[in-house]
Design an enzyme around this catalytic site. Structure first.
Site, PDB file in Angstrom:
ATOM      1  CG  HIS A 306      -2.080   0.896   1.137  1.00 18.20           C
ATOM      2  ND1 HIS A 306      -1.999   2.244   1.400  1.00 18.20           N
ATOM      3  CD2 HIS A 306      -3.342   0.642   0.749  1.00 18.20           C
ATOM      4  CE1 HIS A 306      -3.191   2.783   1.194  1.00 18.20           C
ATOM      5  NE2 HIS A 306      -4.026   1.842   0.790  1.00 18.20           N
ATOM      6  CG  ASP A 364      -8.301  -4.570  -2.638  1.00 16.31           C
ATOM      7  OD1 ASP A 364      -7.522  -3.653  -2.935  1.00 16.31           O
ATOM      8  OD2 ASP A 364      -9.529  -4.419  -2.552  1.00 16.31           O
TER       9      ASP A 364
HETATM   10  C1  SDX Z   1      -6.321  -0.032  -2.805  1.00 17.78           C
HETATM   11  O1  SDX Z   1      -4.516   4.454  -1.962  1.00 17.78           O
HETATM   12  C2  SDX Z   1      -5.447   3.840  -1.318  1.00 17.78           C
HETATM   13  O2  SDX Z   1      -5.849   4.217  -0.235  1.00 17.78           O
HETATM   14  C3  SDX Z   1      -6.070   2.679  -2.066  1.00 17.78           C
HETATM   15  C4  SDX Z   1      -7.056   1.829  -1.277  1.00 17.78           C
HETATM   16  C5  SDX Z   1      -8.336   2.587  -0.984  1.00 17.78           C
HETATM   17  O3  SDX Z   1      -9.031   2.188  -0.050  1.00 17.78           O
HETATM   18  O4  SDX Z   1      -8.683   3.511  -1.770  1.00 17.78           O
HETATM   19  O5  SDX Z   1      -6.467   1.402  -0.064  1.00 17.78           O
HETATM   20  C6  SDX Z   1      -7.466   0.587  -2.066  1.00 17.78           C
HETATM   21  O6  SDX Z   1      -6.106   0.309  -3.934  1.00 17.78           O
HETATM   22  C7  SDX Z   1      -5.428  -1.017  -2.072  1.00 17.78           C
HETATM   23  C8  SDX Z   1      -4.189  -1.450  -2.926  1.00 17.78           C
HETATM   24  C9  SDX Z   1      -4.653  -2.551  -3.883  1.00 17.78           C
HETATM   25  N1  SDX Z   1      -3.581  -2.880  -4.858  1.00 17.78           N
HETATM   26  C10 SDX Z   1      -2.937  -4.059  -4.800  1.00 17.78           C
HETATM   27  O7  SDX Z   1      -3.109  -4.908  -3.924  1.00 17.78           O
HETATM   28  C11 SDX Z   1      -2.004  -4.290  -5.976  1.00 17.78           C
HETATM   29  C12 SDX Z   1      -0.666  -4.837  -5.472  1.00 17.78           C
HETATM   30  N2  SDX Z   1       0.001  -3.771  -4.752  1.00 17.78           N
HETATM   31  C13 SDX Z   1       0.879  -2.908  -5.481  1.00 17.78           C
HETATM   32  O8  SDX Z   1       0.783  -2.819  -6.819  1.00 17.78           O
HETATM   33  C14 SDX Z   1       1.428  -1.719  -4.709  1.00 17.78           C
HETATM   34  O9  SDX Z   1       1.754  -2.170  -3.467  1.00 17.78           O
HETATM   35  C15 SDX Z   1       0.559  -0.486  -4.607  1.00 17.78           C
HETATM   36  C16 SDX Z   1       0.098  -0.026  -5.958  1.00 17.78           C
HETATM   37  C17 SDX Z   1      -0.622  -0.759  -3.756  1.00 17.78           C
HETATM   38  C18 SDX Z   1       1.404   0.609  -3.967  1.00 17.78           C
HETATM   39  O10 SDX Z   1       2.423   0.916  -4.841  1.00 17.78           O
HETATM   40  P1  SDX Z   1       3.528   2.038  -4.475  1.00 17.78           P
HETATM   41  O11 SDX Z   1       3.241   2.676  -3.183  1.00 17.78           O
HETATM   42  O12 SDX Z   1       3.707   2.917  -5.676  1.00 17.78           O
HETATM   43  O13 SDX Z   1       4.808   1.173  -4.219  1.00 17.78           O
HETATM   44  P2  SDX Z   1       5.822   0.671  -5.344  1.00 17.78           P
HETATM   45  O14 SDX Z   1       5.054   0.123  -6.503  1.00 17.78           O
HETATM   46  O15 SDX Z   1       6.818   1.745  -5.597  1.00 17.78           O
HETATM   47  O16 SDX Z   1       6.518  -0.561  -4.590  1.00 17.78           O
HETATM   48  C19 SDX Z   1       7.601  -0.335  -3.687  1.00 17.78           C
HETATM   49  C20 SDX Z   1       8.415  -1.630  -3.761  1.00 17.78           C
HETATM   50  C21 SDX Z   1       8.835  -1.988  -5.199  1.00 17.78           C
HETATM   51  O17 SDX Z   1      10.025  -2.775  -5.096  1.00 17.78           O
HETATM   52  P3  SDX Z   1      11.478  -2.025  -5.376  1.00 17.78           P
HETATM   53  O18 SDX Z   1      11.380  -1.387  -6.748  1.00 17.78           O
HETATM   54  O19 SDX Z   1      11.630  -1.001  -4.248  1.00 17.78           O
HETATM   55  O20 SDX Z   1      12.497  -3.147  -5.296  1.00 17.78           O
HETATM   56  O21 SDX Z   1       7.635  -2.739  -3.308  1.00 17.78           O
HETATM   57  C22 SDX Z   1       7.419  -3.648  -4.362  1.00 17.78           C
HETATM   58  C23 SDX Z   1       7.728  -2.912  -5.670  1.00 17.78           C
HETATM   59  O22 SDX Z   1       8.179  -3.815  -6.688  1.00 17.78           O
HETATM   60  N3  SDX Z   1       6.003  -4.055  -4.303  1.00 17.78           N
HETATM   61  C24 SDX Z   1       5.573  -5.310  -4.471  1.00 17.78           C
HETATM   62  C25 SDX Z   1       4.176  -5.244  -4.264  1.00 17.78           C
HETATM   63  N4  SDX Z   1       3.801  -3.985  -3.993  1.00 17.78           N
HETATM   64  C26 SDX Z   1       4.940  -3.252  -4.019  1.00 17.78           C
HETATM   65  N5  SDX Z   1       6.220  -6.450  -4.781  1.00 17.78           N
HETATM   66  C27 SDX Z   1       5.453  -7.574  -4.891  1.00 17.78           C
HETATM   67  N6  SDX Z   1       4.085  -7.593  -4.702  1.00 17.78           N
HETATM   68  C28 SDX Z   1       3.424  -6.444  -4.381  1.00 17.78           C
HETATM   69  N7  SDX Z   1       2.071  -6.468  -4.196  1.00 17.78           N
END
Ligand code: SDX
Length: 429
Positions: A306, A364
């Site tokens: 998140h 989720d």
């Molecule tokens: C919702 O914003 C809100 O409040 C949203 C929400 C709401 O109520 O409105 O809470 C609802 O959207 C919840 C989130 C649902 N999405 C997912 O579950 C999809 C999977 N999660 C990700 O795609 C990600 O964690 C996000 C999109 C939720 C957050 O992305 P960020 O904050 O931009 O973080 P990032 O993509 O820069 O990740 C940071 C690191 C990266 O690794 P490095 O490049 O530092 O090595 O963490 C890794 C990412 O690759 N990473 C993951 C991961 N999520 C982040 N690696 C594996 N699996 C994951 N799920």
């Protein structure tokens, strides 16, 4: 006490920018005059360090896993209240008295029908139209039916539009589901509460009386509470930006639904369940964990991570508990998907990659298992999220419209394209 400021030094220019403090949470530096005074923009794609607005509605402490709506912890609202009470709180700022709650419930309930012409609107969709595509279309189209609540300068019309949105989106979502499965639409019933009405509109058939299961209705109502609002997430920011142009509220909410659909946002619940089904068994978890860590593999562990929560998402804990309640009520003893989810969570929470990046289950992660057990197809999961979030979008839209210094949102950019150059005739290219 002199106003606190932050100093920006760019080249040989130093400017002071005011620092503002909220009730709780991080301070902000008001950079509104930065460009005027330095000719320099700030640059923050993804808004990792940017507060886009001032708000009094929802507060999230991501490090400590805290979520407050108008100051009330989500755990207490989910435990003691119902969804329409949370709607009242988000819209008006205070918990309703018994009289206010009864009046609010009455008003919402009597806005649940949609104009019958909308039924022919559905006829244009393929039977397998994704419910989110239907919702984007139909919610936007509400502006074609309710011209008497699109004047955003009129507080009364703003409130009527708010009531209509909260009341009609569940009816449209249920219609999208019925249309998918080829069953007749079910009209709302005024003697049912919000969640029971939705269950009946989705699962009742004309051939027999539909009996609402109170445990499932309570669980669904709680799921709606958990998804009601979440400060400036992507879809809410979309609604605010659309609303800042003066667009009517139905159009703004349709824009929010479109943004929510993305797999990184509200679409994650649908994809998360598909991921759990693809993993299929506990034995296959390690290969998926490896894929999630592999930079060359676009696969992500859906339902994990998140932007704000760097600790447990408090909603995920309540969702996990609700999931067990629903499975127990339905007599589902060993759901393989739940076994996979719980083992996946256990492994991930002990894995350095996830610990280092503070990736925890989000709202989720368990919602899909719960909704599937209740009988909803995966294609309806994000539509249910949209049903619940409609009040958050509306409350944030109202707050933005009623902001005295409200301005159109119009960000700038860092331009890295071609400098000016002259046109060359096609024969000379
Ligand atoms: C919702 O914003 C809100 O409040 C949203 C929400 C709401 O109520 O409105 O809470 C609802 O959207 C919840 C989130 C649902 N999405 C997912 O579950 C999809 C999977 N999660 C990700 O795609 C990600 O964690 C996000 C999109 C939720 C957050 O992305 P960020 O904050 O931009 O973080 P990032 O993509 O820069 O990740 C940071 C690191 C990266 O690794 P490095 O490049 O530092 O090595 O963490 C890794 C990412 O690759 N990473 C993951 C991961 N999520 C982040 N690696 C594996 N699996 C994951 N799920």
């Amino acid at each position: 006490m002199s106003a606190r400021t932050g100093t920006f030094t760019i080249g040989d220019t130093s400017v002071e920018m005011p620092i503002k403090s909220g009730t709780i949470g991080p301070d902000v530096v008001d950079i509104g005059k930065l460009y005027d005074r330095t000719g320099t923009f700030t640059f923050d794609p993804g808004f990792l360090s940017t507060a886009s607005c001032e708000s009094k509605i929802t507060y999230i402490d991501g490090d400590n896993g805290i979520l407050l709506h108008r100051g009330f912890p989500i755990e207490q609202l989910a435990e003691h209240g119902d969804y329409l009470e949370t709607c009242y709180l988000l819209l008006y700022g205070e918990l309703p008295t018994a009289t206010q709650k009864a009046d609010f419930d009455y008003r919402i309930t009597r806005h649940t029908m949609v104009h019958d012409q909308m039924h022919s609107f559905f006829r244009g969709f393929r039977r397998d139209a994704h419910p989110m595509a239907v919702l984007v279309g139909c919610v936007g189209a509400l502006a074609a039916f309710y011209h008497d609540s699109t004047d955003i300068s009129d507080p009364h019309q703003r409130m009527v539009a708010s009531m209509r949105m909260i009341a009609k989106i569940p009816t449209l979502a249920a219609m999208a589901y019925k249309y998918n499965i080829g069953q007749p639409f079910v009209y709302p019933k005024n003697d049912l509460d919000f969640a029971s009405n939705f269950l009946r509109m989705c699962f009742a058939v004309p051939c027999e009386e539909y009996k609402v299961n109170p445990v499932l209705a309570r669980a669904l109502d709680r799921i709606f509470i958990l998804h009601a609002d979440h400060e400036q997430n992507a879809s809410t920011s979309t609604v605010r930006l659309a609303g800042s142009t003066g667009a009517n509220p139905f159009a703004c909410i349709a824009a929010g639904i479109a943004a929510l659909w993305g797999p990184a946002h509200g679409g994650a619940n649908e994809i998360c369940l598909r991921m759990l089904m693809e993993i299929g068994s506990v034995e296959r978890i390690p290969q998926f964990i490896a894929r999630a860590k592999d930079k060359n593999d676009p696969f992500r562990l859906m339902g994990f991570g998140h932007r704000v929560y760097k600790n447990f998402d408090p909603r995920a804990k309540i969702m996990h508990k609700t999931c067990h309640e629903v499975l127990a009520e339905l007599g589902i003893k060993d759901d393989p998907l739940l076994d996979v989810a719980m083992e996946l969570e256990r492994i991930a929470l002990h894995d350095e990659y996830f610990i280092e990046r503070k990736l925890y289950p989000n709202v989720d992660f368990y919602s899909g298992i719960t909704l599937k057990a209740m009988g909803f197809p995966t294609t309806m999961f994000t539509a249910l999220f949209a049903v619940a979030r409609s009040v958050g979008w509306i409350a944030q839209w109202k707050e933005m419209i009623e902001e005295p210094n409200q301005k159109i949102g119009r960000p700038r950019q860092l331009y890295t394209g071609e400098a000016q150059r002259d046109y060359t005739p096609i024969g000379k290219r």
